[in-house]
Design a protein around this motif. Structure first.
Motif, PDB file in Angstrom:
ATOM      1  N   PRO A  47       0.826  -1.196   0.000  1.00  0.00           N
ATOM      2  CA  PRO A  47       0.000   0.000   0.000  1.00  0.00           C
ATOM      3  C   PRO A  47       0.864   1.251   0.000  1.00  0.00           C
ATOM      4  CG  PRO A  47       0.044  -0.943   2.182  1.00  0.00           C
ATOM      5  CD  PRO A  47       0.828  -1.875   1.293  1.00  0.00           C
ATOM      6  N   ALA A  48       0.405   2.247  -0.692  1.00  0.00           N
ATOM      7  CA  ALA A  48       1.233   3.435  -0.862  1.00  0.00           C
ATOM      8  C   ALA A  48       0.400   4.694  -0.854  1.00  0.00           C
ATOM      9  CB  ALA A  48       2.004   3.338  -2.166  1.00  0.00           C
ATOM     10  N   LYS A  49       1.085   5.791  -1.034  1.00  0.00           N
ATOM     11  CA  LYS A  49       0.442   7.087  -1.127  1.00  0.00           C
ATOM     12  C   LYS A  49      -0.059   7.297  -2.543  1.00  0.00           C
ATOM     13  CE  LYS A  49       2.412  10.562   0.717  1.00  0.00           C
ATOM     14  NZ  LYS A  49       3.338  11.634   1.047  1.00  0.00           N
ATOM     15  N   VAL A  50      -1.058   8.136  -2.681  1.00  0.00           N
ATOM     16  CA  VAL A  50      -1.597   8.493  -3.989  1.00  0.00           C
ATOM     17  C   VAL A  50      -0.468   8.947  -4.906  1.00  0.00           C
ATOM     18  CG1 VAL A  50      -3.044  10.170  -5.210  1.00  0.00           C
ATOM     19  CG2 VAL A  50      -3.901   9.087  -3.124  1.00  0.00           C
ATOM     20  N   GLU A  51       0.415   9.786  -4.391  1.00  0.00           N
ATOM     21  CA  GLU A  51       1.488  10.351  -5.214  1.00  0.00           C
ATOM     22  C   GLU A  51       2.440   9.286  -5.741  1.00  0.00           C
ATOM     23  OE1 GLU A  51       0.003  13.506  -2.413  1.00  0.00           O
ATOM     24  OE2 GLU A  51       0.563  11.403  -2.174  1.00  0.00           O
ATOM     25  N   VAL A  52       2.719   8.260  -4.944  1.00  0.00           N
ATOM     26  CA  VAL A  52       3.632   7.195  -5.363  1.00  0.00           C
ATOM     27  C   VAL A  52       2.993   6.370  -6.470  1.00  0.00           C
ATOM     28  CG1 VAL A  52       4.875   5.135  -4.607  1.00  0.00           C
ATOM     29  CG2 VAL A  52       4.767   7.135  -3.110  1.00  0.00           C
ATOM     30  N   ILE A  53       1.736   6.000  -6.300  1.00  0.00           N
ATOM     31  CA  ILE A  53       1.038   5.222  -7.328  1.00  0.00           C
ATOM     32  C   ILE A  53       0.917   6.047  -8.604  1.00  0.00           C
ATOM     33  CG2 ILE A  53      -1.143   4.117  -7.939  1.00  0.00           C
ATOM     34  CD1 ILE A  53      -1.450   3.419  -4.943  1.00  0.00           C
ATOM     35  N   ALA A  54       0.565   7.310  -8.468  1.00  0.00           N
ATOM     36  CA  ALA A  54       0.429   8.188  -9.638  1.00  0.00           C
ATOM     37  C   ALA A  54       1.749   8.306 -10.385  1.00  0.00           C
ATOM     38  CB  ALA A  54      -0.062   9.560  -9.202  1.00  0.00           C
ATOM     39  N   ASN A  55       2.841   8.418  -9.662  1.00  0.00           N
ATOM     40  CA  ASN A  55       4.154   8.517 -10.291  1.00  0.00           C
ATOM     41  C   ASN A  55       4.446   7.285 -11.150  1.00  0.00           C
ATOM     42  OD1 ASN A  55       6.704   9.808 -10.773  1.00  0.00           O
ATOM     43  ND2 ASN A  55       7.608   8.342  -9.334  1.00  0.00           N
ATOM     44  N   LEU A  56       4.044   6.107 -10.680  1.00  0.00           N
ATOM     45  CA  LEU A  56       4.242   4.884 -11.457  1.00  0.00           C
ATOM     46  C   LEU A  56       3.427   4.884 -12.744  1.00  0.00           C
ATOM     47  CD1 LEU A  56       4.324   2.157  -8.694  1.00  0.00           C
ATOM     48  CD2 LEU A  56       6.212   2.906 -10.138  1.00  0.00           C
ATOM     49  N   PRO A  61      -0.682  13.842  -9.501  1.00  0.00           N
ATOM     50  CA  PRO A  61      -2.095  13.943  -9.150  1.00  0.00           C
ATOM     51  C   PRO A  61      -2.479  15.265  -8.506  1.00  0.00           C
ATOM     52  CG  PRO A  61      -0.972  12.742  -7.452  1.00  0.00           C
ATOM     53  CD  PRO A  61       0.060  13.024  -8.536  1.00  0.00           C
ATOM     54  N   LYS A  62      -3.719  15.628  -8.690  1.00  0.00           N
ATOM     55  CA  LYS A  62      -4.314  16.751  -7.960  1.00  0.00           C
ATOM     56  C   LYS A  62      -5.137  16.116  -6.837  1.00  0.00           C
ATOM     57  CE  LYS A  62      -7.516  20.574  -8.314  1.00  0.00           C
ATOM     58  NZ  LYS A  62      -8.519  21.250  -9.117  1.00  0.00           N
ATOM     59  N   ILE A  63      -4.756  16.373  -5.599  1.00  0.00           N
ATOM     60  CA  ILE A  63      -5.451  15.758  -4.465  1.00  0.00           C
ATOM     61  C   ILE A  63      -6.824  16.398  -4.318  1.00  0.00           C
ATOM     62  CG2 ILE A  63      -5.405  15.317  -1.973  1.00  0.00           C
ATOM     63  CD1 ILE A  63      -3.308  13.740  -3.608  1.00  0.00           C
ATOM     64  N   ARG A  64      -7.849  15.552  -4.352  1.00  0.00           N
ATOM     65  CA  ARG A  64      -9.235  16.002  -4.231  1.00  0.00           C
ATOM     66  C   ARG A  64      -9.780  15.795  -2.831  1.00  0.00           C
ATOM     67  NH1 ARG A  64     -12.569  13.732  -9.270  1.00  0.00           N
ATOM     68  NH2 ARG A  64     -13.960  13.476  -7.530  1.00  0.00           N
ATOM     69  N   ILE A  65      -9.388  14.684  -2.199  1.00  0.00           N
ATOM     70  CA  ILE A  65      -9.870  14.363  -0.853  1.00  0.00           C
ATOM     71  C   ILE A  65      -8.671  13.966  -0.007  1.00  0.00           C
ATOM     72  CG2 ILE A  65     -11.317  12.836   0.546  1.00  0.00           C
ATOM     73  CD1 ILE A  65     -13.042  12.388  -1.966  1.00  0.00           C
ATOM     74  N   ASP A  66      -8.565  14.562   1.169  1.00  0.00           N
ATOM     75  CA  ASP A  66      -7.513  14.216   2.119  1.00  0.00           C
ATOM     76  C   ASP A  66      -8.177  14.070   3.485  1.00  0.00           C
ATOM     77  OD1 ASP A  66      -5.163  13.728   3.420  1.00  0.00           O
ATOM     78  OD2 ASP A  66      -4.186  15.598   2.826  1.00  0.00           O
ATOM     79  N   ALA A  67      -8.690  12.879   3.762  1.00  0.00           N
ATOM     80  CA  ALA A  67      -9.437  12.613   4.994  1.00  0.00           C
ATOM     81  C   ALA A  67      -8.774  11.477   5.762  1.00  0.00           C
ATOM     82  CB  ALA A  67     -10.881  12.250   4.649  1.00  0.00           C
ATOM     83  N   ASP A  68      -9.235  11.236   6.979  1.00  0.00           N
ATOM     84  CA  ASP A  68      -8.682  10.153   7.785  1.00  0.00           C
ATOM     85  C   ASP A  68      -8.934   8.793   7.155  1.00  0.00           C
ATOM     86  OD1 ASP A  68      -7.739  11.930   9.668  1.00  0.00           O
ATOM     87  OD2 ASP A  68      -9.466  11.687  11.007  1.00  0.00           O
ATOM     88  N   GLU A  69     -10.090   8.623   6.482  1.00  0.00           N
ATOM     89  CA  GLU A  69     -10.482   7.327   5.946  1.00  0.00           C
ATOM     90  C   GLU A  69      -9.920   7.054   4.560  1.00  0.00           C
ATOM     91  OE1 GLU A  69     -12.757   9.653   6.863  1.00  0.00           O
ATOM     92  OE2 GLU A  69     -13.253   8.911   8.846  1.00  0.00           O
TER      93      GLU A  69
END
Length: 148
Positions: A47-56, A61-69
């Motif tokens: 599991p990774a961060k949005v940015e790491v997956i997007a880089n692959l 990415p433009k972050i749309r939601i940054d929540a606890d869940e």
């Protein structure tokens, strides 16, 4: 802060496992080489961060939601837009997929992440990220059979 700790932990995990001792004398020399998957980077990323997956996938990415869940980012390319959603725990991903199932569609699903894209893009993304393509059923009326 929690995200930084998780990222640091993920960064050091491959190093820790690669540097561990063999246990028995000669066991290291007799080991089979690791199997190569369709998406070799996916083992390090998910599991990774949005940015790491997007880089692959070649996007910033433009972050749309940054929540606890969950965290969700949108990738925009000249051909198509797609979203990458990551989750801190598998249970949040399962809840998200259950909620998305009312809409139906295909998704690329990995360990604590989901990519939503046009179905024809999913195989190419799977080759880069790993995961499984899942078809969600959706709800609503089924089209009536044709009378012709």
């Amino acid at each position: 802060m929690r995200g930084a700790a998780l990222a640091a932990g993920l960064a050091f995990l491959p190093l820790a496992t690669a540097c561990s001792g063999g246990g028995e004398d000669g066991a290291v020399a007799n080991r089979k080489p690791p199997e190569i998957s369709d998406a070799p980077a996916a083992a390090v990323v998910a599991p990774a961060k949005v940015e790491v997956i997007a880089n692959l996938t070649g996007c910033k990415p433009k972050i749309r939601i940054d929540a606890d869940e969950l965290r969700q980012g949108l990738c925009h390319t000249g051909k198509v837009d797609y979203s990458i959603t990551t989750f801190p725990e598998e249970k949040y991903k399962d809840t998200w997929l259950e909620s998305a199932s009312i809409y139906g569609g295909k998704y690329l699903v990995g360990s604590r992440w989901v990519v939503a894209a046009k179905p024809e893009m999913l195989e190419g993304l799977r080759a880069k990220l790993g995961g499984n393509i899942r078809q969600l059923q959706g709800i609503g009326p089924n089209p009536a059979p044709s009378t012709s």
